[in-house]
Write a protein that holds these residues in place. Structure first.
Motif, PDB file in Angstrom:
ATOM      1  N   GLU A   1       1.438  78.368   9.075  1.00 24.23           N
ATOM      2  CA  GLU A   1       2.215  79.447   9.693  1.00 24.23           C
ATOM      3  C   GLU A   1       1.795  80.568   9.347  1.00 24.23           C
TER       4      GLU A   1
ATOM      5  N   GLU B   1      15.171  94.142  22.355  1.00 18.98           N
ATOM      6  CA  GLU B   1      14.814  94.030  23.644  1.00 18.98           C
ATOM      7  C   GLU B   1      16.309  94.114  24.376  1.00 18.98           C
TER       8      GLU B   1
ATOM      9  N   PHE C   1      -0.143  83.763  11.224  1.00 16.52           N
ATOM     10  CA  PHE C   1       0.867  85.142  11.206  1.00 16.52           C
ATOM     11  C   PHE C   1      -0.330  86.163  10.819  1.00 16.52           C
TER      12      PHE C   1
ATOM     13  N   GLU D   1      14.400  90.089  17.825  1.00 17.57           N
ATOM     14  CA  GLU D   1      13.949  88.852  17.234  1.00 17.57           C
ATOM     15  C   GLU D   1      12.396  89.117  17.056  1.00 17.57           C
ATOM     16  N   SER D   2      11.842  90.333  17.294  1.00 13.56           N
ATOM     17  CA  SER D   2      10.648  90.625  17.006  1.00 13.56           C
ATOM     18  C   SER D   2      10.083  92.021  16.421  1.00 13.56           C
ATOM     19  N   LYS D   3       8.848  91.980  15.761  1.00 14.99           N
ATOM     20  CA  LYS D   3       8.671  93.451  15.126  1.00 14.99           C
ATOM     21  C   LYS D   3       7.588  93.632  16.125  1.00 14.99           C
TER      22      LYS D   3
ATOM     23  N   THR E   1       3.692  93.112  19.680  1.00  8.76           N
ATOM     24  CA  THR E   1       5.168  92.536  18.860  1.00  8.76           C
ATOM     25  C   THR E   1       4.732  91.197  18.574  1.00  8.76           C
ATOM     26  N   ILE E   2       5.582  90.853  17.576  1.00  5.04           N
ATOM     27  CA  ILE E   2       5.336  89.566  17.085  1.00  5.04           C
ATOM     28  C   ILE E   2       6.747  88.976  16.438  1.00  5.04           C
ATOM     29  N   SER E   3       6.762  87.499  16.122  1.00  6.75           N
ATOM     30  CA  SER E   3       8.126  86.821  15.840  1.00  6.75           C
ATOM     31  C   SER E   3       8.506  87.358  14.472  1.00  6.75           C
ATOM     32  N   ASN E   4       9.820  87.838  14.580  1.00 13.41           N
ATOM     33  CA  ASN E   4      10.443  88.236  13.150  1.00 13.41           C
ATOM     34  C   ASN E   4      10.209  87.267  11.907  1.00 13.41           C
ATOM     35  N   LYS E   5      10.307  86.035  12.262  1.00 11.88           N
ATOM     36  CA  LYS E   5      10.620  84.983  11.209  1.00 11.88           C
ATOM     37  C   LYS E   5       9.405  85.235  10.194  1.00 11.88           C
TER      38      LYS E   5
ATOM     39  N   TYR F   1       7.431  87.543   9.200  1.00 13.34           N
ATOM     40  CA  TYR F   1       7.535  89.044   8.406  1.00 13.34           C
ATOM     41  C   TYR F   1       8.557  88.791   7.360  1.00 13.34           C
TER      42      TYR F   1
END
Lengths: 457, 341
Positions: free
Chosen positions: B286, B183, B290, B193-195, B206-210, B212
Motif C-alpha cells: 500500500e 468535501e 501511494f 477523508e482525502s488530501k 486528491t488522494i486518500s488520507n489513510k 498520508y
C-alpha cells in the motif's frame, strides 16, 4: 490647708472626696478609686488605730509611697488616695477596675491557638504576656506620653535576644513624642512609622500569643494603657500576610495555605489590570470561546471596560466601608442591598457586564483574606496605579507598573531594614517562619537577634 | 518634582491607549475563504459572534464577501463591510478553492505571511468552493454548527498543517505538500477523508488520507486488513535510509490484532508469523502504491529529492525507493483463536 489648695488645682471638681478622721486627712478622686479599697486600706485602719508614731505604720495597702507635696496631683489622677497628717504625706493605690474582662479576639480570630486577647488595661495586658514569657530577661520600660493625657506606654523586649538597635530607635522615638494625648495604639503607630508609606511597617495585634512569639524572635513589643492592641516592631511585608494561627498547625498543610495567600495577594492587586489589558489590547491571549462569551457579555454596555472596572472597584470599596461603619444590627440590609445592586440591577441595567463583576468580586474576596486593615488599604493604591497603567498601555503597561511597584517596595525601609526582607535580601531562616513554614528551623533571624540559636548546640 | 509630574502626565496622555480596542468594536474572523470567479478573487470572511442571552451562548456567524482582481484589495473591501475592526488573531482556518489551488497558492500564502494582523496558528484546507462551504448550514447533530470549528476539530492532529511548514515546503523545490481536502455531502455534512497533494504550489489531485497519516503522523492509529485479518497499527516509527541508488523507507511498530481470519490459528507459531508477514507485505504494497502514484504525478510528498540532496549534495535523477515494513504483532492479551466456526 492642703485640701483647699488641691481643690483649687482641680477647679472644684465634684469627684474629689475629702475625709478627715481625727488628725488624719484623706483625699481621693472618687471616679478613679474603688471605694472598697479606700475603705479597706485606709479608713478602717485609721478609725480603729489608736495612737501612732508614723502614719505609714497604720495605713496598709499593696502599693504605698511617701510623696512630696508637689507630687500629689500626679498620684491623684493615677488612682491613688492621698493620706496625710502634719508630718507625712502617703499615697496609697486604690485604683478601681474600670476594665472589661479578657475576651476572645475579634479582629484576628483563629481556629487553633489560645483564645484570649488584650483589653484596655496595661497591667492585665502585661500579665497576659508575662504569663507566656516567664523570664527575668523580659524587660518592660515604662514611659508616660502625652502632656494632658499622660498615658502609660511600655516597651517590652527580651534583654538577651532583642537587638539594642531597635530598642534604641523606639526608645528615642517615644521620648521625642510631644503631643497632647495618645488615645489608642493606632495613633502611636502613626507617630512611630514613616508616614510616607502606604503599607504598614508595624504589626498591630490583639493576641498575646502573637506578641510573645514575636518577643521570642527578638522583636520589640509596645503596649499602652487604654488600648487593646499591642504594636510589634519591626514589621516586614511578609509579616502581614499570614495569621498567627499558622503557628499551631502542621507545617505541610499550612504551606499550601501560605501559597494560596500569596496567590490571593497577587490576584487582589493585579487581576483587574490583567483583565483590562487582555480585554482591550491582547485579545489573542484569550481562547476564542471565552472571548466570544466576553463579547456577548459586554454587548450593550456603553462604558469602556476600564471605566466599568473602576466604577465597580469604587462601589465595592463603598460597600465594604459602609459594612464596617454601620452598626451590625443593620448589616444584613446593607449586604442585601449591595448584592441586589451589584449582582442583579447593575447587569440588567447594562451599566456593567457580568464578567467585570466576577473579576472585581474575585479581587475583593482575595483581598479579604488579609485581616490587616492597613495592608488592604495600602494595596488599594497599587491596584489603582496598575489598573491605570494597564488601561493606557495594555500588557506592556502592566509590566512597567509591576516593575515600578517592585522598585517602590524594594526601596522601602522598616526601622532601618529592607521592607521586603527576607525575600530581598534573602534570609532562609526568617523565610521559613513567614513565607513558608518549616518547624525544623531552630534559629533566630540574624536581622532580629544576635542570639541566633534557640536551642543549645 | 513638578517637571516629573508633567512629564509623567504627558507620557500617559500622548502615548496612552495606542492600539486599544474595545471588545464590542471587534469583528472576530474565524475563517477566511478564497475563491476565483470570472478571473476575480472572491474573499469570504467568516465573522463569529456569540448570539442570544447569557444562558444561551450559541455561536452565530455572518459572512462578509468582496470581489476584486487583486487579492489584497479584495481583502480590504471585505473588511470594509463593517465599521468595526476586523480582528484576525483568532482565525482558525483558511479555505482555498480548488480553482485557485490548481493555479498555485503561493501568492495567497505570501499575502497571509505578509500581514502581521493575521494569526499564524490557522489550518489551511482546500475545498471545491470556499464561499459555498462557509455559507453552508451544517446538520445540527454534529458537535458544532459552525463550519470552521467543525473543520478544525477534524484536522486538529495534523501537525504539518502549519503556515511555517507549508511555506518552507513551497519554497523548497525538492519537497511537496499535501493539504486536507474538504468535501461537501448532501448540503449539510462535510467530509475530510482525502488530501489534496501539490507539486510545488500547484494542486494536482486528491488522494486518500489513510496512507498520508500513516507515514506522517506518528500518533495516529491506522487499521490494515488482509484476508479478513485486521490489524490496528500503533506506536509506529517511519525512518528513511538514503543510499546511492535508492531510498529505503523503514517502518517499525506494533500491531494489535483486531480481527482474525477463521482459518488462521495463531496458537501455532508458524501461523502467527504468517499473519505478521502477510500484514507487513500488505503495508509495503500500500505504501509503495501511494508513493508511486504521487511521484508519478510529480509530487514528492516524502521529500525524497530533499533527503538525497541533504546526504549527497547532488540532485537525484531518478527516484528509486523501497519499503521495508517491520510491524510486530502485540502479544499482550491476544486471543489465539476465533470463537466462532
Amino acid at each position: 490647708m492642703l485640701y483647699k489648695k488641691i481643690k483649687d488645682t482641680f477647679n472644684n471638681t465634684s469627684d474629689l472626696k475629702y475625709k478627715k478622721i481625727r488628725k488624719i486627712e484623706v483625699i481621693y478622686l472618687e471616679s478613679l478609686c474603688s471605694s472598697d479599697k479606700v475603705n479597706e486600706y485606709i479608713l478602717q485602719n485609721i478609725t480603729i488605730g489608736k495612737d501612732y508614731l508614723f502614719l505609714r505604720n497604720i495605713v496598709s495597702g499593696p502599693n504605698m509611697v511617701s510623696i512630696k507635696e508637689n507630687e500629689i496631683v500626679d498620684y491623684l489622677v493615677n488612682g491613688f488616695a492621698i493620706v496625710y497628717d502634719k508630718i507625712d504625706i502617703i499615697a496609697v493605690e486604690c485604683k478601681a477596675d474600670l476594665y472589661r474582662s479578657v475576651s476572645a479576639p475579634t479582629s484576628e480570630p483563629s481556629v487553633n491557638g489560645p483564645k484570649d486577647s488584650f483589653n484596655e488595661s496595661i497591667q492585665m495586658n502585661l500579665g497576659l504576656i508575662k504569663r507566656r514569657v516567664r523570664s527575668e530577661n523580659l524587660v518592660n520600660e515604662d514611659y508616660t506620653v502625652g502632656r494632658i493625657g499622660k498615658t502609660q506606654v511600655s516597651i517590652l523586649y527580651l534583654n538577651d535576644v532583642a537587638k539594642d538597635k531597635y530598642v534604641n530607635i523606639i526608645r528615642n522615638k517615644i521620648k521625642e513624642i510631644d503631643i497632647d494625648a495618645i488615645v489608642d495604639s493606632e495613633v502611636l503607630q502613626n507617630i512611630l512609622e514613616d508616614s510616607k508609606m502606604s503599607l504598614p511597617t508595624i504589626i498591630k495585634t490583639e493576641r498575646p500569643d502573637k506578641v510573645s512569639n514575636a518577643l521570642f524572635e527578638g522583636k520589640i513589643a509596645i503596649i499602652m494603657d487604654n488600648s487593646p492592641y499591642a504594636l510589634i516592631v519591626p514589621g516586614f511585608f511578609v509579616d502581614f500576610l499570614n495569621p498567627e494561627g499558622d503557628n499551631y498547625a502542621k507545617s505541610i498543610n499550612v504551606n499550601f495555605l501560605k501559597i494560596l495567600r500569596i496567590c490571593s495577594l497577587f490576584l487582589t492587586i493585579f487581576l483587574p489590570a490583567i483583565y483590562i489589558s487582555i480585554i482591550n489590547y491582547n485579545q489573542e491571549t484569550i481562547p476564542l470561546n471565552l472571548l466570544l462569551s466576553f463579547q456577548s457579555a459586554h454587548e450593550g454596555v456603553p462604558f469602556t471596560s476600564a471605566i466599568e472596572a473602576t466604577f465597580m472597584i469604587l462601589l465595592c470599596a463603598i460597600l465594604r466601608e459602609s459594612d464596617i461603619r454601620f452598626p451590625s444590627n443593620y448589616g444584613s440590609s446593607i449586604s442585601i442591598l449591595g448584592a441586589l445592586i451589584l449582582g442583579e440591577a447593575a447587569v440588567s441595567a447594562n451599566i456593567v457586564s457580568p464578567i467585570t463583576i466576577i473579576i472585581i468580586g474575585i479581587t475583593f474576596i482575595a483581598g479579604l483574606i488579609f485581616n490587616n486593615g492597613n495592608l488592604i488599604d495600602g494595596m488599594r493604591y497599587y491596584r489603582f496605579f496598575i489598573l491605570i497603567c494597564a488601561a493606557l498601555f495594555g500588557l506592556y503597561g502592566l509590566i512597567i507598573g509591576t516593575f515600578m511597584i517592585l522598585i517602590h517596595l524594594v526601596s522601602m525601609k522598616s526601622f532601618g531594614e529592607p521592607y521586603l526582607y527576607p525575600v530581598a535580601p534573602f534570609d532562609k531562616v526568617y523565610l521559613s517562619k513567614t513565607v513558608f513554614k518549616n518547624s525544623n528551623v531552630m534559629k533566630r533571624s540574624k536581622v532580629l537577634s544576635n542570639n541566633e540559636y534557640k536551642v543549645k548546640r | 518634582m513638578k517637571k516629573i509630574i508633567i512629564l509623567l502626565c504627558l507620557m500617559f496622555l500622548i502615548s496612552g491607549c495606542y492600539d486599544c480596542e474595545e471588545l464590542n468594536n471587534l469583528n472576530i474572523v474565524t475563517g477566511i475563504g478564497f475563491d476565483k470567479e470570472d478571473d476575480e478573487y472572491l474573499v469570504t470572511l467568516e465573522i463569529t459572534k456569540s448570539s442570544g442571552s447569557e444562558n444561551n451562548t450559541e455561536k452565530d456567524t455572518t459572512l462578509f464577501t468582496a470581489k476584486d482582481e487583486v487579492l489584497a484589495v479584495a481583502m480590504e473591501k471585505a473588511m470594509n463591510n463593517s465599521d468595526k475592526k476586523t480582528y484576525f488573531k483568532h482565525t482558525d482556518a483558511i479555505l482555498i478553492s480548488e480553482d485557485i489551488a490548481k493555479d498555485g497558492i503561493s501568492h495567497i500564502i505570501d499575502y497571509l505571511l505578509r500581514d502581521s494582523n493575521i494569526s499564524t496558528t490557522y489550518f489551511t484546507v482546500i475545498c471545491k468552493n470556499a464561499n459555498e462551504l462557509l455559507s453552508m448550514e451544517l446538520d445540527n447533530d454534529t458537535t458544532s454548527n459552525l463550519i470552521v470549528t467543525t473543520i478544525t476539530s477534524h484536522i486538529k492532529s495534523d501537525i504539518l498543517n502549519n503556515i511555517d511548514i507549508i511555506t518552507s515546503n513551497i519554497i523548497n523545490k525538492r519537497k511537496d505538500i499535501a493539504l486536507p481536502y474538504v468535501e461537501m455531502i448532501d448540503d449539510d455534512k462535510i467530509l475530510i477523508e482525502s488530501k489534496a497533494y501539490f507539486n510545488e504550489d500547484k494542486m494536482i489531485d486528491t488522494i486518500s488520507n489513510k496512507m498520508y497519516n500513516f507515514l506522517y503522523l506518528d500518533n495516529k492509529n491506522i487499521v490494515f486488513d488482509k484476508d479478513d485479518n485486521v490489524l490496528n497499527i500503533f506506536d509506529k516509527k517511519v525512518k528513511y535510509e538514503v543510499e546511492k541508488d535508492k531510498i529505503i523507507i523503514k517502518i517499525k511498530g506494533e500491531g494489535r490484532i483486531v480481527a482474525l481470519n477463521e482459518d488462521n490459528d495463531i496458537s501455532d507459531k508458524n501461523n502467527y508469523y504468517k499473519v505478521e508477514k502477510m500484514i507487513n507485505e500488505k503495508i509495503e504494497e500500500e505504501v509503495t502504491e501511494f508513493l508511486q502514484e504521487t511521484l508519478d504525478n510529480g509530487s514528492d510528498l516524502m521529500g525524497f529529492e530533499d533527503l538525497y540532496y541533504k546526504k549527497f549534495r547532488k540532485e537525484v535523477k531518478d527516484i528509486n525507493f523501497a519499503v521495508e515494513s517491520n510491524i510486530k504483532l502485540s502479544k499482550n492479551g491476544v486471543l489465539l483463536e476465533v470463537i466462532y466456526d
